[in-house]
Every structure is written in C-alpha cells, then in structure tokens.
Design an enzyme around this catalytic site. Sequence first.
Site, PDB file in Angstrom:
ATOM      1  CE  LYS A   1       2.079   6.078  -5.904  1.00  0.00           C
ATOM      2  NZ  LYS A   1       2.696   5.520  -4.694  1.00  0.00           N
TER       3      LYS A   1
ATOM      4  CD  GLU B   1       0.247   7.305 -14.118  1.00  0.00           C
ATOM      5  OE1 GLU B   1      -0.359   6.213 -14.097  1.00  0.00           O
ATOM      6  OE2 GLU B   1       0.057   8.199 -13.271  1.00  0.00           O
TER       7      GLU B   1
ATOM      8  CD  GLU C   1      -0.687   7.930  -5.674  1.00  0.00           C
ATOM      9  OE1 GLU C   1       0.195   7.388  -6.365  1.00  0.00           O
ATOM     10  OE2 GLU C   1      -0.447   8.728  -4.753  1.00  0.00           O
TER      11      GLU C   1
END
Length: 660
Positions: free
Chosen positions: A116, A200, A288
């Site tokens: 990722k 994130e 992703e």
Amino acid sequence: MFKKILVANRGEIACRVMKTCKRLGIATVAVYSDADRHALHVEMADEAVRIGPPAAAESYLLIDKIVEACKATGADAVHPGYGFLSERAAFPEALQAAGITFIGPNPGAIEAMGDKIESKRRAEAAGVSTVPGGAGELASAEEALAIAEEIGYPVMIKASAGGGGKGMRIAHSADEVKEGFDRARSEAASSFGDSRVFVEKFIVDPRHIEIQVLGDKHGNVIHLLERECSIQRRNQKVIEEAPSPLLDEKVRAEMGAQAVALAKAVHYDSAGTVEFVADQHANFYFLEMNTRLQVEHPVTELVTGVDLVEEMIRSAAGEPLRLTQEEIRPNGWAIESRLYAEDPDRNFLPSIGRLRRLQMPAEHRGETTVRVDTGVVEGSDISRFYDPMIAKIITHGSDRLAAIDEMADALDRVSIEGIRHNGTFLGALMAHPRWREGALSTGFIAEEFSGTAVLPLDDDTRLRMAAVAFAEEAREAARREDFGPHPAPNPAHLSALFDDGSRVDGHVEHAGAGWRVTLDGRAIVVIRDDAANPRVWVGSLDGAPLAMGCEHMVQSTAFSFRGRRASVRVRRPRIADLTALMPEVSAADGGKKVLCPMPGLVVSLSVKAGDKVDDGQPLAVIEAMKMENVIRAERSGVVKTVHVAEGASLAVDTVILEFE
C-alpha cells in the site's frame, strides 16, 4: 491452454475457481491442511495434496509446500484465489523458477501495487488522485501521532500488506493513535507476516468504490465498471453491489480512466481492483490496488457477463483480451451478501462449530438470478483457523430494487443450525429504508444498527407472522385429530403472543388446500408448501409467495422475516389472558467474572491480580478468525484473579478473570 491447475487456496474461492476450470475442461488440484481434510474444495478437485497442520502459517502460506504439490501432481499452473499467497511477489517468482505459470499479475506489479505504501507513490506518479497522509512506513507510534496531528483527525492506520479489513484502525484522538498503531502492527504481522503500517486521512462519511481492471501480456488494459462496497463493519465488507448508486456516467468514466492508467503504469496483466474512497459529492481518492481477484467479483460478473476467472486463466496463458472497453456495458444490477459465522447478538463475534444443518436458497437464472458461492456443506466444520465466511449469496435483477428484493427473499430461505450466523442481520440491511434509497457510507452499520442487529417488528410483519402461526397451529391440531379423541374446533379462535409484549387475536378455519386466517377483520388464505425446508416456511398468503424463517420450539415458534425476528406463542384467548398476568423472569446477574465472548487465542493480557482498572480499560486481546478483539472492563474495580495465560486457547464463556 493449461492442462492442470492447482488452486492454492481453500473454501468458497477454491470451489469457485474449480467450477470455471471444469467448464473449460481443465483438471484441478486442491491443497488442504489437516483441518480441511474433508472440505468441499478437496472433494471437488480431481486430485488433492495435504500440505500441513491447520494453522495457515504452517500450511497455506508455505510457498515450498505449494511448489512441491505442483511437481507431485504435474500441475502446470497455479491460481492463488485471494488472501494467503495471492499478493506475495515471492510466490509467482518461486513458481516461475520451477517452470509453473502463476495465474495472476507479474511479480513486479504485485510488488508495486500489493504494497500500500509503494502503490500510493506509484498512484501519485501516474496522476491519480490520492488521500492526504504519509506515504511511508511508520517506525513508531510517535511518528504516527505526528502525522495525525499534521493532517487532522480522524485518521486511518493501515497495514501496508494484505487486506480484508485486517491491520486497519480508525483513530479520533492521540490515545487511539497509540493503541491503533500497536493493534494494527500486531494484526498485520499475524495475518500477513508483514508488520509495516502507514497513516492517512480518514474521509468523513465516506463511500468505498472500486474499479475492476483486466489486463493481458500484450499491454492491453480495460476496466469492467465499478462496485460499491460501502456497507462495512470493522473495515470488513458485508454487502457489495454493481454498479454504484452514487456515480454518474462522467464520474464513472473518470474513475475508470484513472484505474486503467495506474494499471498500465505498472504493466498490469491480469484481473485486479483499484479501490477508491469517495465523499458524498463523488469526489474520489485512490486507496489501494488489490492485485488479485476480489471476494466481491461475482457482482461484476453478473452485470457484465464476463467470467473473471476464465479471463485470468486466458491472460496467464498468453492470450490477448477478447473484449474492448467499448464492449463493456452494464446490464441490470447485482447485489452480494456475505454470510458469516458470527453472532450478531454478541457484537458479531466469531462463532465456530459444526454445520448440523445448512440449506441455501436455490440457484436460478432468468428475469432475476440467485447465485450461491460456498466452500462448505452440511456437516462441515467452521474452524477458528480461517475466515468465518459460510457463503456468498449474489442476486441480479433489472434494476437495484429488483436485485435487493430478490436478495431479501433469498436470505429468508437460508437455514443454518450448529453455529450462529448473520443471515437475519443481512435481511435487516436489505429492508432498511436508507439502504434501499442508496444513501450509503462506510459508517452505515454503526449509525443505523447501534446495539442491535435486527429491525423492530412492524405491523405488516406482525400480521404475516400471526397468520402463519395460526395456520401452523391449525395444521398441527388437524394432525393430532388423527391420533386422539379431541377434535379441534373449526373455526378455532386463537391469540398470538409476541415476545415484544404485543398480541394479535383472530380465528382460523379450513380453506381448501390451506387455511383461512381472519385477523383484524381481514381474511387471509394461507397455503404451505409441505415439501419446503422444515426450518423455512414456504408458501403463500393470499396467493403472494412467502418465505419465512420458522423454527418450532416446545412452547413457541421463532420467526424471522426481512430482518425482523419474533418469538410467538399461540394460545386460546382465555389462556392468553391468564398468561399476561404471569410474572416475567429476569436474567441472572453475571457477577464479577469477565468471560471470553468467542472461541479464540489469548494474544496478550494487560492486567494482573491486584491491578486497579477503570471502565473501558483494555484487559486482554483475543484473536479469532484472524481478527484481534480487545476485551475491555465494563466497570471500574480491582482484579482479584487472572485465570488464563497468554497463548491459551479459550472456548466461549471461559472465565478470563475475576474482580474483587
């Protein structure tokens, strides 16, 4: 084309791959652990090879065991399914070294996009819109905290490897970042053998939308439209659909173009999925890329008519794509429900045991379609070692509501005994007005089903249940007439007592092949199909088809219908009057013991005898079916005794510790 394919997986996906192989005339090889010796995928395959003990780390995750099985059986290709080794670049590299074809993307694409952190860097380089946050591996909780403070809460701490909701934690505060960092790393290491995590921004009120891509070894890449997977619990998808009710043609084209651009940038040459998070205004950001087949691939297959497993096989064999982008057009709507072995009444904790009874809705194709993908049969064991999925039920209709209604009916036809499952909860989702309107977000379940997994009983469902209950009572009374001297009155006046305290009065009498039930002045003709599943009432009410869960108990009948449940006692009106005067028995106090809520392994203990704890403080971490569950104190107190040790395997309701 390949002559023999080994499926390096288990359960429903192994069975799914084998179905396509058999249709194409390709022989199949299954691999199995000791826990799966009698599993359905082993029976379906032409050959089967034992690869080790039950734990995945000692069997399904061992590359050398898979390669040995290929050599022993002469398999010339391997399909990895999803999970396990499907996204490890070392796996296709080892197969290539042994002269065996990997049915999936090339190792370079897996390495770039299966990670990722690296995939986010590649996406940014390809001009794909990405979520704000650190693109690098976190070395410590302090580093995670610094990034979180910079981009603002809430944030998502995510494992770099793997997927399926494992190794993911949402944090709304500094304390949650610290705890989430530790839990995400531990879960990622346990599930994927890779403890790297990153952080994130978590998009508030988000929707999860993904694009299915398909490439070949000649540089061609197309997308097969989108799926929406916003109905999630603990970051695990529960319901998926295709297409998405959020997207219009413009956004669909933009999202598809970005997915194809990213796939071409890494020379992608198989089936894969580019996942996006979108806000309620259809602004979308790359999350992703899953370099494998997805669990939810059937909804794409039903909407596009493309067998993705077949296309993966053909691509791996070097064939060019047989479709162009212009040929991909959506046809109707498809819904997928994941039927899990879990207990909705205990916060969806895993449930293990033997499937003493397992009946699924009948598959059919036509104006509407019902498809069932499963890897178990009646008598199979649901083990703590693997994913708790029992089956995937997929429906297709001309539009979204047609697919939803078909799904609701299919779920009402499910009958399972031996373990707890989420079938009624899935039915509740299908009946929820917000779901039916398409007003979705990944927080839907938490927002709409807080503290409950069913919908409240409504008047229409109450009358349906009462009508069936009266007809069943009359049918049983008629049967008893054949064996005794006490004929039942016709018509019979009856009362239905519901466990929510409500009551329905009426009467029932013979009516041809069924019974005429009169409730609130309305006469309803009830006809049962006697060939039906004994745990599912199948028949008609006034000619309208009906399927309803119906389990006869000693003194009552447990009904379930469209996500609503009720226990109903049928009595003569005078007995019902007296019953209302009986005192209710309250549940016993659980005392000061902390019990294990599900079967699992003790990963860690946070307290010892003599420790003072506060309400909500973590006490232990229990791992079950590859997920870590934190057991917290429900009240403040002092620990008197800890009864278990780290590494211990616990059954349901095993005493973990006691308070003074």
